[in-house]
Structures are given as structure tokens and as C-alpha cells.
Write an enzyme that holds these catalytic residues in place. Structure first.
Site, short mmCIF file in Angstrom:
data_model
loop_
_atom_site.label_atom_id
_atom_site.label_comp_id
_atom_site.label_asym_id
_atom_site.label_seq_id
_atom_site.Cartn_x
_atom_site.Cartn_y
_atom_site.Cartn_z
N ARG A 62 -0.60 24.39 -25.54
CA ARG A 62 0.43 23.54 -24.95
C ARG A 62 -0.08 22.65 -23.81
NH1 ARG A 62 2.51 27.35 -27.39
NH2 ARG A 62 0.75 28.43 -26.49
N THR A 63 -0.80 23.23 -22.88
CA THR A 63 -1.15 22.47 -21.68
C THR A 63 -2.05 21.30 -22.06
OG1 THR A 63 -1.03 24.54 -20.48
CG2 THR A 63 -2.04 22.68 -19.33
N LYS A 106 -25.60 25.15 -21.32
CA LYS A 106 -27.03 25.00 -20.98
C LYS A 106 -27.29 25.37 -19.54
CE LYS A 106 -26.95 20.89 -23.87
NZ LYS A 106 -26.98 19.43 -23.73
N ARG A 158 -8.83 23.33 -16.80
CA ARG A 158 -8.51 24.78 -16.85
C ARG A 158 -9.84 25.53 -16.74
NH1 ARG A 158 -4.50 27.63 -21.07
NH2 ARG A 158 -3.07 26.62 -19.61
N HIS A 170 -0.78 27.75 -11.85
CA HIS A 170 -0.64 26.83 -13.00
C HIS A 170 0.46 25.84 -12.62
CE1 HIS A 170 -0.69 25.22 -16.93
NE2 HIS A 170 -0.54 26.32 -17.66
N1 CP Z 1 1.82 27.60 -21.10
C1 CP Z 1 0.50 27.51 -21.32
O1 CP Z 1 -0.32 27.41 -20.39
O2 CP Z 1 0.15 27.52 -22.64
P1 CP Z 1 -1.32 27.25 -23.19
O3 CP Z 1 -2.19 28.40 -22.75
O4 CP Z 1 -1.17 27.17 -24.69
O5 CP Z 1 -1.80 25.96 -22.59
#
Ligand code: CP
Length: 302
Positions: free
Chosen positions: A51-52, A80, A101, A129
Site C-alpha cells: 500500500r505505502t 554491495k 522505508r 509511520h
Molecule cells: N499500511 C502499510 O504500511 O501497508 P504496506 O506495508 O503494504 O505498505
């Protein structure tokens, strides 16, 4: 907000949250525009995501910008031995904004301190997040009509759930009452409870919730975060701690909504999907509008 990285939800003020949410509502009404023409956004995902990453990329694409990046660090020069510092200093030559991320708590903060372009934290370990939090706030305001004085149940993995940590901090600005429901092993970390204590906000801790479900405006379900456990036996002990079923919502308020940042494993049974309170897929859709608002605010387009 121009050029301001979004690393922790507390980097932004309550007024800035509300500006983003208002802008997200504008994008929901008009999601396809050409305002990011000529801009490049990099998405660097050192951990898996559906999603993110895809909602950030969809947000940029629908606004006429371009996306570069990787969805798997194994395809990058990190394999590497390239450091995060060198990766960020390199990619900042190619992009106007970096969405990242990373598994290390504080990784996004470090990146923001050395990067010449703004960083959006798309999740740093079990820490924060914040873009998820803004879409969660958008979803709560859209369904409840307000962010003020809501009663919210957080259920499941409150120890490792970074979306929980960010959302608790954000809702502390709106006089929420918090119900933390978890097994002993996955309780809300003390630092967040101390944070609420210092603000004089109410929170309750439970192991069960079926008898009190009628008090909730929002139920925020979470997945037990398998990838954060150092001991697989601990994961096995807690992974099925809670499974929400439609019949458990019989006494819920008519407008109560079930949110979940997703992915789910088995903590929300499929029979909840057809219940009027199920909102998690709408919540995921709200991620596009909210991320359009975050990106265009940071790039100074809106
Ligand atoms: N909500 C969320 O962070 O989903 P993903 O891990 O799929 O990005």
C-alpha cells in the site's frame, strides 16, 4: 511545510495536519491533475510494502510527476555494501523528494539530516509511520465528521505496531480517549503511556474487548508484526491473540468503523468485510489522496 521532511508525526503541528487533510479532500474531489509535471519522486523501500509504496507512486503518477526507486533493496547497491548515507546523497541528485522505508528505527531521521531534499518516512522499524497516520486521521474525520474527543480501541500488536505509535501521538492533539487491548507480551510501550500521562489524557489497558465494544467510535486492528520478533516462539504464542468477527460487533455504535493499516493476516475475519463498519479498504484508498497532499505540500505546489 515547503521542503519540510516528514519523519515523525510530531514534526508537524495540529494545524499542519488539518491543512494536509483539507488538501487531501480537494484531491479526493479532483485526483487527476498535472501539477507535478517536471518533478521526480524517489521511493526507496528497504522493506516490503504494497500500500505505502504503490499509493505514493499512484499519487505522483496521477499528478503528472515521475517516480524512480526500488521496491527491494536486494536490487540496489546496498547489497554491495553501500551505506544509507551514500545512497541518500546519490539519490538526492536524481529526485526532488525521497520516500523511504527502512528497518532501522531512526533511519529516516538520519536520512533527513544528511539529505539536501526532503524525506518522507514510509516506516522506520517499529518506530513511526507518519504518512499512514495522516491517512488514518483523514479516514477518521471523514467517517466520524470530527477528530475531536473520539474513543479509539487499538487491538493487537501495540508493542511493534508503528502505525499505532504514530496515530496515538497524533490523536493526543484531539483529546482522544485510548483503549489499548493486547496480550501482555505486546503491550503499548511505556514511552507512549508516559506521553499521554504528561498531557493528562485518558487511556485504559485491557486484554479483552467484546464486553465494551459499544464504547468505540473507531476500532483500529493491527497485525502481529512477525518480522519484529527475535524469538519465533513468542510470535507463535501471540499471533492469534485476537480475531475480530462480525458477530462481535452486534453492540457497536451504528457509525463505528473498523480500521486496519493492512496487510491483515487473520486478525480480521473475512465476515467483517461485508459488515457496515468495515472501512479498511476505503482507508487504503484514502492513502492516495493524503499522499498527494503530503507530496504537493512538501514540494510547495499547494
Ligand atoms: N499500511 C502499510 O504500511 O501497508 P504496506 O506495508 O503494504 O505498505
Amino acid at each position: 511545510m515547503k521542503n519540510k521532511s516528514l519523519v515523525s508525526i510530531t514534526d508537524y503541528t495540529k494545524e499542519e495536519y488539518l491543512k494536509i487533510l483539507d488538501l487531501a479532500a480537494e484531491f479526493e474531489a479532483n485526483p487527476v491533475q498535472d501539477i507535478l509535471k517536471g518533478f521526480v519522486v524517489a521511493t526507496l523501500f528497504f522493506e516490503p510494502s504494497t500500500r505505502t509504496r504503490l499509493s505514493f507512486e499512484s499519487a505522483v503518477n496521477r499528478l503528472g510527476g515521475r517516480v524512480i526507486g526500488f521496491s527491494d533493496a536486494n536490487t540496489s547497491s546496498a547489497t554491495k555494501g553501500e551505506t544509507l548515507r551514500d545512497t541518500i546523497l546519490t539519490v538526492s541528485n536524481y529526485a526532488d523528494l525521497i520516500v523511504m522505508r527502512h528497518p532501522v528505527e531512526g533511519g529516516a531521521r538520519f536520512a533527513s539530516e544528511i539529505s539536501p531534499v526532503p524525506i518522507v518516512n514510509a516506516g522506520d522499524g517499529a518506530n513511526q509511520h507518519p504518512s499512514q497516520t495522516l491517512l488514518d486521521l483523514y479516514s477518521i474525520r471523514k467517517t466520524q465528521g470530527t477528530l475531536e474527543n473520539i474513543k479509539i480501541f487499538f487491538i493487537g500488536d501495540l508493542k511493534y505496531g508503528r502505525t499505532v505509535h504514530s496515530l496515538v501521538m497524533a490523536l493526543s492533539q484531539f483529546n482522544a480517549t485510548f483503549y489499548f487491548i493486547s496480550p501482555d507480551e505486546l503491550k503499548m510501550p511505556d514511552e507512549y503511556k508516559i506521553y499521554l500521562d504528561n498531557l493528562g489524557l485518558k487511556y485504559f489497558e485491557y486484554k479483552e474487548f467484546t464486553d465494551i465494544v459499544g464504547e468505540a467510535d473507531i476500532i483500529y486492528m493491527t497485525r502481529v508484526q512477525k518480522e519484529r520478533f527475535s524469538d519465533p516462539i513468542e510470535y507463535e504464542k501471540t499471533k492469534n491473540a485476537y480475531v475480530l468477527r462480525a458477530k462481535m460487533l452486534a453492540n457497536a455504535k451504528p457509525n463505528m468503523k473498523v480500521l486496519h493499516p493492512l496487510p491483515r493476516v487473520n486478525e480480521v475475519h473475512l465476515d467483517v468485510d461485508s459488515h457496515s463498519s468495515a472501512y479498511y479498504f476505503d482507508q487504503a484508498q484514502n492513502g492516495v489522496y493524503t499522499r498527494q497532499a503530503i507530496i504537493s505540500s512538501i514540494l510547495g505546489i499547494k
